[in-house]
Design an enzyme around this catalytic site. Structure first.
Site, mmCIF file in Angstrom:
data_model
loop_
_atom_site.group_PDB
_atom_site.id
_atom_site.type_symbol
_atom_site.label_atom_id
_atom_site.label_comp_id
_atom_site.label_asym_id
_atom_site.label_seq_id
_atom_site.Cartn_x
_atom_site.Cartn_y
_atom_site.Cartn_z
ATOM 1 N N ASP A 113 0.797 -1.231 0.000
ATOM 2 C CA ASP A 113 0.000 0.000 0.000
ATOM 3 C C ASP A 113 0.830 1.282 0.000
ATOM 4 O O ASP A 113 1.757 1.428 0.810
ATOM 5 C CB ASP A 113 -0.887 0.050 1.240
ATOM 6 C CG ASP A 113 -1.745 -1.172 1.440
ATOM 7 O OD1 ASP A 113 -1.714 -2.068 0.582
ATOM 8 O OD2 ASP A 113 -2.438 -1.232 2.472
ATOM 9 N N GLU A 159 -10.519 -1.514 3.510
ATOM 10 C CA GLU A 159 -9.203 -1.000 3.867
ATOM 11 C C GLU A 159 -8.943 0.330 3.159
ATOM 12 O O GLU A 159 -9.648 0.709 2.222
ATOM 13 C CB GLU A 159 -8.102 -2.007 3.476
ATOM 14 C CG GLU A 159 -8.168 -3.309 4.261
ATOM 15 C CD GLU A 159 -6.991 -4.224 3.985
ATOM 16 O OE1 GLU A 159 -6.449 -4.772 4.956
ATOM 17 O OE2 GLU A 159 -6.619 -4.399 2.809
#
Length: 502
Positions: free
Chosen positions: A27, A209
């Site tokens: 990420d 998320e």
């Protein structure tokens, strides 16, 4: 490492996209433009090229194309892994971590506490600060600053809100397994008050998320602002695995209200195609936007991978690239607000003069035509196609006769496809070989595609960015051919322009 091994290992290293030198990344975190530089932080395993030892890696760029990797910014330790989060420039030194004359950068990140720590098994939000422009970081001694007693509370994105309700920091994070975005406010980044929660809504086929929350003008009108909430989820994407969705609505400083919710509560599996997806491809995840981007632009970067096969892609010693940066804007399409995405970055910064190839007003008959002079491994392809009698038509990129990634249109199905079953190495994971689809309609009777091809990826922007598809591919180095094709009839290339970067 021998020269031959090094060459093999670097076969898929991207020319247009960021990848770490020799380690794992996932990420993007803490994206911020500060003192004339774009800072990209990211989930990083500094010790290996598979997930683990989560820390924040760091790279910088002047142009969103050429990147310089730096030392690990925020490292895991015996008590915590450093999960995703964001960075703000604390201009007024509300945190007290800097001074009025030298305000700090403040990172808000998720502490994933390990066994043996005082908060074992929990995820809570913590702070670190930098007084040198983001190159070295100090963890706050009173971490965590926000603890809900949850094992799935993570990925804080912090923004500065100024509106009728006042001026303060707002955090949006997720309760991942509850499919909720939770919002908090703070005046000093240390003490947080719950505002509201949003969700479950639309896609809930996997944990939520990496949320984001930002305003955008509609159709370029600064007097008409709407708020966009993005939420990534894994699995549950439109073509399986990881993906990101978005909602458009309003935020009054306390509550986000969506105007584009299709299903409240848990998703209806039959309506997956009706949801608003950031990208319809298999490899666009954890997208978040830059803070303080110049000119008020909203720029986003995502991780170019999919948790179904992320640890297995053949890119040793490094593993996983980032996507291109994208500028997103909000436009009215069929009476509804929708995101438009276009590739950002200064491609002119790439070394060496670009070569070009052009073609116009050319009919494609049933079959495949190799375009002599258009071969390349790193290129931008702009093509406008008019349908004829063909059931499918489009391009084959990174081809050699036996290999190739097919990017096409199926007009009767209203579908854009990316077929990577013959794109090169596909057998490293059973789910990788795929035909992925996205909805598409003609504009003025045509289909317009801008395609960015790199050593291990294709990013497709269709109909001026109304639809995007991002896919990893792993072709042989000799597979550089470009071809056009039609099946079951004819189609017309109205225009084709290819820019070769390598």
């Amino acid at each position: 490492m021998t020269a031959a091994t090094a060459t093999t290992a670097e076969t898929f290293r991207p020319a247009l996209h960021y990848a770490a030198r020799s380690t794992w990344l996932n990420d993007p975190n803490g994206l911020i433009f500060h003192e004339g530089v774009f800072h990209l932080y990211y989930q990083n395993n500094p010790l290996d090229n598979v997930w683990g030892n989560m820390s924040w890696g760091h790279a910088t760029s002047p142009d969103l194309i050429t990147w310089t990797e730096h030392a690990v910014a925020i490292a895991c330790d015996e008590d915590e892994d450093i999960f995703s989060g964001s960075i703000v420039f604390d201009r007024e030194n509300t945190s007290g971590f800097g001074t009025d004359s030298a305000p700090p950068l403040v990172a808000v990140y998720t502490s994933a506490f390990k066994s043996g720590s005082a908060h074992s098994g929990l995820q809570a939000q913590s702070l670190a600060y930098s007084r040198d422009g983001g190159y070295t970081w100090t963890k706050h001694t009173a971490n965590p600053v926000l603890n809900r007693g949850s094992a799935e509370f993570r990925d804080p994105k912090v923004i500065r809100y100024t509106g009728d309700a006042g001026s303060y920091w707002v955090m949006v994070a997720v309760e991942a397994t509850d499919f909720q975005a939770v919002l908090y406010k703070s005046y000093d980044l240390k003490n947080w008050e719950l505002l509201s929660a949003f969700g479950p809504a639309n896609a809930t086929g996997g944990v939520w998320e990496c949320p984001d929350l930002f305003p955008l003008p509609v159709d370029g009108d600064p007097n008409t602002l709407r708020w966009v909430l993005t939420v990534n989820l894994n699995p549950g994407g439109p073509n399986n695995g990881s993906a990101g969705q978005y909602f458009v609505g309003d935020f009054d400083g306390t509550t986000f209200t969506s105007a584009t919710t299709v299903t409240e509560g848990l998703q209806d599996p039959d309506r997956l195609g009706e949801y608003q997806w950031l990208d319809w491809g298999r490899d666009y995840y954890a997208a978040v936007s830059f803070s303080d981007a110049p000119g008020g632009r909203r720029l986003m970067i995502a991780w170019m991978n999919n948790w179904e096969y992320a640890n297995h892609i053949p890119t040793s010693p490094w593993r996983s690239p980032m996507t291109l940066a994208r500028e997103v804007s909000l436009h009215t399409i069929d009476g509804k607000p929708r995101l438009i995405q276009r590739a950002a970055g200064d491609f002119a910064s790439l070394s060496g003069p670009a070569r070009t190839f052009s073609l116009a007003d050319t009919e494609i008959s049933d079959g495949t035509r190799i375009l002599d002079g258009a071969a390349g491994s790193v290129q931008r392809i702009d093509i406008t196609l008019a349908p004829g009698s063909a059931t499918e038509f489009g391009l084959i990129v990174r081809g050699n006769g036996d290999q190739g990634t097919r990017i096409g249109i199926r007009p009767t199905q209203g579908a854009l496809i990316v077929d990577r079953r013959d794109s090169g190495q596909t057998d490293f994971h059973e789910t990788f070989a795929s035909i992925d689809t996205a909805p598409i309609r003609t504009r003025d009777g045509s289909y317009e595609l801008s395609i960015y091809v790199d050593h291990c990826s294709v990013e497709v922007f269709a109909q001026d960015g109304q639809v995007t598809m991002t896919e990893l591919i792993f072709p042989a180095p000799t597979s550089t051919g470009l071809a056009v094709y039609a099946s079951g009839g004819t189609a017309t290339i109205t225009s084709l322009h290819v820019t070769q970067y390598a």
